[in-house]
Design an enzyme around this catalytic site. Structure first.
Site, PDB file in Angstrom:
ATOM      1  CD  GLU A   1       4.516   1.055  -1.680  1.00  0.00           C
ATOM      2  OE1 GLU A   1       3.696   1.402  -2.553  1.00  0.00           O
ATOM      3  OE2 GLU A   1       5.196   0.032  -1.741  1.00  0.00           O
TER       4      GLU A   1
ATOM      5  N   GLY B   1       6.477   7.395  -9.707  1.00  0.00           N
ATOM      6  CA  GLY B   1       5.585   7.386 -10.860  1.00  0.00           C
ATOM      7  C   GLY B   1       4.124   7.452 -10.464  1.00  0.00           C
TER       8      GLY B   1
ATOM      9  CG  MET C   1       0.627   5.132  -3.664  1.00  0.00           C
ATOM     10  SD  MET C   1       1.861   3.815  -3.372  1.00  0.00           S
ATOM     11  CE  MET C   1       0.857   2.667  -2.439  1.00  0.00           C
ATOM     12  CD  GLU C   2       0.724   0.025  -4.898  1.00  0.00           C
ATOM     13  OE1 GLU C   2       1.316   0.918  -5.532  1.00  0.00           O
ATOM     14  OE2 GLU C   2       1.312  -0.809  -4.193  1.00  0.00           O
ATOM     15  CG  ASN C   3      -2.848   5.567  -2.604  1.00  0.00           C
ATOM     16  OD1 ASN C   3      -1.941   5.240  -1.858  1.00  0.00           O
ATOM     17  ND2 ASN C   3      -2.742   6.561  -3.473  1.00  0.00           N
TER      18      ASN C   3
ATOM     19  CG  HIS D   1       2.855  -0.948 -12.063  1.00  0.00           C
ATOM     20  ND1 HIS D   1       3.849  -1.896 -12.133  1.00  0.00           N
ATOM     21  CD2 HIS D   1       2.869  -0.489 -10.792  1.00  0.00           C
ATOM     22  CE1 HIS D   1       4.448  -1.995 -10.957  1.00  0.00           C
ATOM     23  NE2 HIS D   1       3.868  -1.142 -10.115  1.00  0.00           N
ATOM     24  CD  GLU D   2       0.865   2.423  -9.736  1.00  0.00           C
ATOM     25  OE1 GLU D   2       0.636   1.852  -8.657  1.00  0.00           O
ATOM     26  OE2 GLU D   2       2.024   2.644 -10.152  1.00  0.00           O
TER      27      GLU D   2
ATOM     28  CD  GLU E   1       5.750  -2.226  -6.418  1.00  0.00           C
ATOM     29  OE1 GLU E   1       5.508  -2.239  -7.645  1.00  0.00           O
ATOM     30  OE2 GLU E   1       5.067  -1.558  -5.605  1.00  0.00           O
TER      31      GLU E   1
HETATM   32  N1  ARG Z   1       3.959   1.182  -5.084  1.00  0.00           N
HETATM   33  C1  ARG Z   1       4.258   2.215  -6.016  1.00  0.00           C
HETATM   34  C2  ARG Z   1       4.325   1.536  -7.365  1.00  0.00           C
HETATM   35  O1  ARG Z   1       5.269   0.946  -7.755  1.00  0.00           O
HETATM   36  C3  ARG Z   1       5.522   2.944  -5.732  1.00  0.00           C
HETATM   37  C4  ARG Z   1       5.557   3.688  -4.460  1.00  0.00           C
HETATM   38  C5  ARG Z   1       6.915   4.060  -4.122  1.00  0.00           C
HETATM   39  N2  ARG Z   1       6.958   4.968  -3.039  1.00  0.00           N
HETATM   40  C6  ARG Z   1       8.059   5.239  -2.353  1.00  0.00           C
HETATM   41  N3  ARG Z   1       7.963   6.086  -1.406  1.00  0.00           N
HETATM   42  N4  ARG Z   1       9.191   4.686  -2.527  1.00  0.00           N
HETATM   43  O2  ARG Z   1       3.399   1.422  -8.053  1.00  0.00           O
HETATM   44 ZN    ZN Z   2       4.188  -0.988  -8.127  1.00  0.00          ZN
END
Ligand code: ARG
Ligand code: ZN
Length: 877
Positions: free
Chosen positions: A124, A264, A266-268, A300-301, A323
């Site tokens: 992301e 912080g 990432m929610e893969n 959060h994730e 988000e």
């Molecule tokens: N989706 C992630 C989170 O907030 C953040 C990823 C942000 N990555 C980036 N390359 N800006 O949980």
């Molecule tokens: Zn997020």
């Protein structure tokens, strides 16, 4: 090149399945991708070429429909894409694409990269295109099957999304694993990890009785620091079931902690990748706040699985859809887990100091931006935190039940889809029979509205009229603002401090609290049946992300500080009280007048100190003064020196006047409860350390010894680092000795060493700049490690305004030098670090010029990235 929301078009092609095969190697990873594609029946375009995104890829071969190897005449490669001129239009087809990538050379930490020998990914927003050619946009959702092949010794663990479906051995000491993710997803949710990792395992049984395996993977030496993250995950899973009725959907949930990470976490799907900072904790290495942040980010994730993954974003302008909503969810989760009052205050504090500044600056944008150059620049406080406030306002307007109905409708309507912020609001409307059209403007309008309140009490009619006006100043690209729909929660107190019913003239409910709906430029709300003039408590729980202005006497504020039953407004009254006084002292200091602290402040603090508090964390917040950052926000022209001087004067005077009370507070709460994380133990550590921080300003030997003693004997990081901060921030004979001891003790623990760097970089002591310069030459400083960069450069420029804004400009030049150097390695982090220079308009002409000069230097540096260019150029416009 700017991308606009108004130009959105559906994709010309869709990808249904993806089979990926990685042969892993630090310098040469081979990627084979087999895509099944088809023309999108909804495409309006007459263009027939297939354009796949791809960057820094070495293309080896492309085969169409398994039998037709494409030649150079069949396609065209640009630095950002692969264009295949002719593909079947009427029926599905396959493409087999082979390419090679170099993870070791990937210092941008986007795509596939190396962290301490481990291979990992960050896709992301647009990192997948650095792995292979693809339709790298969130509205293209596909089923992924991934096979990883690697050396058994280097890569004993091979992970990707979904469920492990097959594995085996190859020759040459290699093995392979195949993962299948049964859910369609956009490629930004793809992940792979390979390395020598240890795993903590547990399980969670869902509401419907399915057993889910939980695994946290870390580097070997960190396996003793995963327990809290695991417990947090289980708490989050249970909470989402209870509060939203949402269950987890795969048989396995994996989290991997990596030391090199731009953000912080990432929610893969099924395979979250985390910055180690938000996983690793042991009582002696992590503070109470670290423990809380870990639980928040793990939540959060996890919550993204429903708000982000099952339902994702149509395009990146909709980022706040996932988000903002997910931050709101994690805020509520954390509030339920610890103290709702404290969590709300912390969130508002961050919003008001940092997001308000963003909203008032050159990079202001709506929570749903309408244009961007580099999407990574839009993972902002506005999209995240203000986005969460907008979701919170929906919660306030619809009530928890109405909000839950709206969420259920949203999940039911859009599961498996890529949708828009508008779809979310529509679901809220449909489930509640409400018209939220005016409310929608919160998504498209930037800037912080100012709400002005005028009170008018009439003895003869026994009424209190509140006349409320809204106004929003222009922001870049939005000269005229529309009126917003703003919920304002109000309560009334009588002279004794008791709550009294809020009966509006048109609808007398007898309730003790009312939510006023401000929709016009000016509206008057009249409360009836008030035999004496009440004290109004307005914008309770910070019911809207606005600036509230209202004439308030110091006495009225002191009264609310004593009696308001709304925990947010009670604290807020104290902040306003002290804030008004400091603001006056700033002017005194600028005009060379002697500083005097009005007795009402000391009395107010005495009263707070004399009460008995159950929530000691809340008590600590009541004793904390508005931060320098918050005070700066209140000034026309920021004067960092006057702010620091005035605020320090107040803290020192309070410490002098309240010395016996503060000493007693310190001694009463000083006990070793290391390893205990209940609200009581955490609260005692907080209040003790707040007291110590006040007292440290006195510079007396007794308190210095308390700090040294606490530093030497603490068995938990909260107490140790709090003591060290006082030793570093105020004159102390053992400063160098303690810093050396601390470094020696913790040199193997990167996250603890980050604290060691950060504390020195944010010190107000006169030698801070020289210290920071020497820290950047320290052997443990590394521009390639984002956490370290943030600890040193981030702390100095964002948490040390006094020295960063030194009038000789050395702080600005220092930052520009590092941004220029960093941009070559890691544009995302470089662009974030540049932030503090963009607020140049807030300062005096001398500083403005110095800051602009450095911004221009950055702009003119050769090979500037899109990320840094966008921030620098927009801030100079
Ligand atoms: N989706 C992630 C989170 O907030 C953040 C990823 C942000 N990555 C980036 N390359 N800006 O949980
Ligand atoms: Zn997020």
């Amino acid at each position: 090149q700017t991308i606009y929301l108004k130009d959105y078009q559906v994709p010309d092609y869709l990808i249904h399945t993806v089979e990926l095969n990685f042969t892993l190697d630090e310098r040469r990873t081979q990627v084979v991708s087999r895509l099944s594609l088809a023309r999108n029946p909804n495409s309006q375009s007459s263009e027939t070429a297939l354009v796949l995104a791809g960057e820094n890829l070495k293309l080896i071969r492309i085969v169409l429909n398994d039998d037709q190897e494409l030649t150079e005449a069949d396609y065209h490669i640009t630095p950002e894409s692969l264009i295949i001129h002719d593909v079947p239009q009427q029926r599905p087809f396959t493409l087999n694409i082979e390419n090679e990538i170099n993870p070791k050379a990937n210092t941008a930490l986007e795509g596939l990269y190396l962290s301490n020998g481990m291979l990992c990914t960050q896709c992301e927003a647009e990192g997948f295109r650095k792995i292979t050619y693809f339709l790298d946009r969130p509205d293209v959702m596909a089923k992924f099957t991934t096979t990883l092949v690697g050396d058994k010794d280097r890569y004993p663990i091979l992970l990707s999304n979904g469920n492990l479906i097959a594995q085996g051995d190859d020759d040459n000491n290699r093995h392979w694993v195949t993962w299948e993710d049964p859910f369609s997803k956009p490629c930004y949710l793809f992940a792979l990890v390979a390395g020598q990792l240890e795993c903590l395992e547990d399980s969670f049984t869902t509401l419907s009785g399915r057993k889910v395996g939980l695994q946290i993977f870390v580097e070997q030496h960190d396996i003793d620091k995963c327990g809290h993250a695991m417990q947090s995950l289980k708490n989050a899973m249970a909470w989402d079931e209870q509060v939203y009725g949402r269950e987890y959907d795969l048989d396995l949930y994996m989290i991997v902690a990596v030391s090199h990470f731009n953000m912080g976490a990432m929610e893969n799907k099924g395979l979250n990748i985390f910055n180690t900072k938000f996983v690793l904790a042991r009582p002696d290495t992590a503070t109470d706040s670290d423990y809380e942040h870990i639980e928040g980010v793990i939540g959060h994730e996890y919550f993204h699985n429903w708000t982000g993954n099952r339902i994702t974003c149509r395009d990146w302008f909709q980022l706040s859809l996932k988000e903002g909503f997910t931050v709101f969810r994690d805020q509520e989760f954390s509030g339920d887990r610890s103290s709702k009052a404290v969590k709300r205050i912390e969130d508002v504090n961050m919003l008001r100091t940092r997001q308000f500044a963003e909203d008032a600056g050159p990079l202001a944008h709506p929570i749903r931006p309408d244009a961007y150059i580099e999407i990574n620049n839009f993972y902002t406080l506005t999209v995240y935190e203000k986005g969460a406030e907008v979701v919170r306002m929906l919660h306030t307007l619809l009530g928890s039940e109405g909000f839950r109905k709206g969420c259920d409708c949203y999940f039911q309507r859009h599961d498996g889809q890529a949708v828009t912020c508008d779809d979310f609001v529509s679901a809220m409307e449909a489930a509640n029979g409400r018209d939220l059209n005016q409310f929608r403007r919160w998504y498209s309008q930037a800037g912080t509205p100012v709400i002005h309140v005028i009170e008018n009490y009439r003895t003869d009619e026994k009424t209190l009229a509140l006349t409320i006006k809204q106004h929003c100043a222009p922001t870049p690209g939005q000269p005229a603002k529309e009126l917003l729909h703003i919920p304002i929660t109000v309560g009334l107190l009588d002279k004794q401090g008791n709550a009294i019913p809020c009966n509006l003239q048109e609808s007398a409910t007898g309730n003790y609290e009312v939510i006023l709906q401000l929709t016009a430029a000016e509206q008057t709300f009249t409360f009836t049946g008030l035999a004496e003039k009440p004290v109004a408590s307005i914008l309770r729980n910070f019911s809207a992300p606005v600036k509230l202005t209202m004439e308030r006497s110091l006495d009225e504020l002191a009264f609310l500080l004593s009696y308001d039953s709304d925990t947010f407004n009670r604290w807020e009254a104290g902040q306003q009280l002290v804030g008004q006084v400091i603001t006056g002292l700033i002017v005194d200091s600028q005009q060379g007048r002697p500083l005097n602290l009005p007795p009402i402040i000391i009395d107010a603090f005495k009263r707070v100190l004399s009460q008995s508090w159950e929530d000691l964390s809340y008590f600590s917040l009541l004793l904390s003064l508005p931060s320098e950052g918050y005070l700066a926000e209140q000034m026309q022209v920021v004067d960092v020196e006057a702010i620091h001087k005035a605020r320090e004067f107040v803290v020192r005077t309070l410490a002098e006047q309240l010395q016996p009370e503060l000493e007693a507070l310190y001694l009463d709460n000083h006990r070793d409860e290391s390893g205990q994380f209940d609200a009581g133990a955490i609260g005692r550590r907080r209040i003790k350390n707040v007291s110590l921080s006040f007292l440290s300003r006195l510079g007396n030997e007794k308190v210095q010894q308390w700090s040294t003693q606490q530093f030497n004997t603490a068995n938990n990081m909260t107490d140790q680092i709090a003591a060290l901060a006082n030793i570093v921030n105020y004159p102390h004979p053992a400063k160098q000795e303690c810093l050396t001891l601390f470094y020696q003790k913790w040199q193997q623990e990167a996250l603890v060493i980050d604290k060691w760097f950060a504390i020195q970089a944010s010190s107000p002591m006169p030698d801070a700049f020289a210290t920071v310069v020497s820290l950047t030459a320290h052997p443990a400083f590394d521009l390639g490690t984002p956490n370290r960069v943030r600890a040193v450069i981030g702390s100095f420029t964002q948490a040390n305004s006094l020295h960063f804004h030194a009038v000789n400009g050395q702080g600005y030049e220092f930052l520009a030098n590092h941004v220029i150097a960093l941009d070559i390695l890691n544009p995302q982090v470089a662009s974030r670090m540049l932030g503090p220079l963009t607020s140049w308009r807030r300062f005096d002409p001398t500083r403005q010029n110095l800051m602009k000069t450095q911004l221009e230097r950055v702009m003119n540096s050769p090979s500037i990235s899109r990320d840094v260019y966008e921030v620098a150029s927009k801030s100079l416009m």
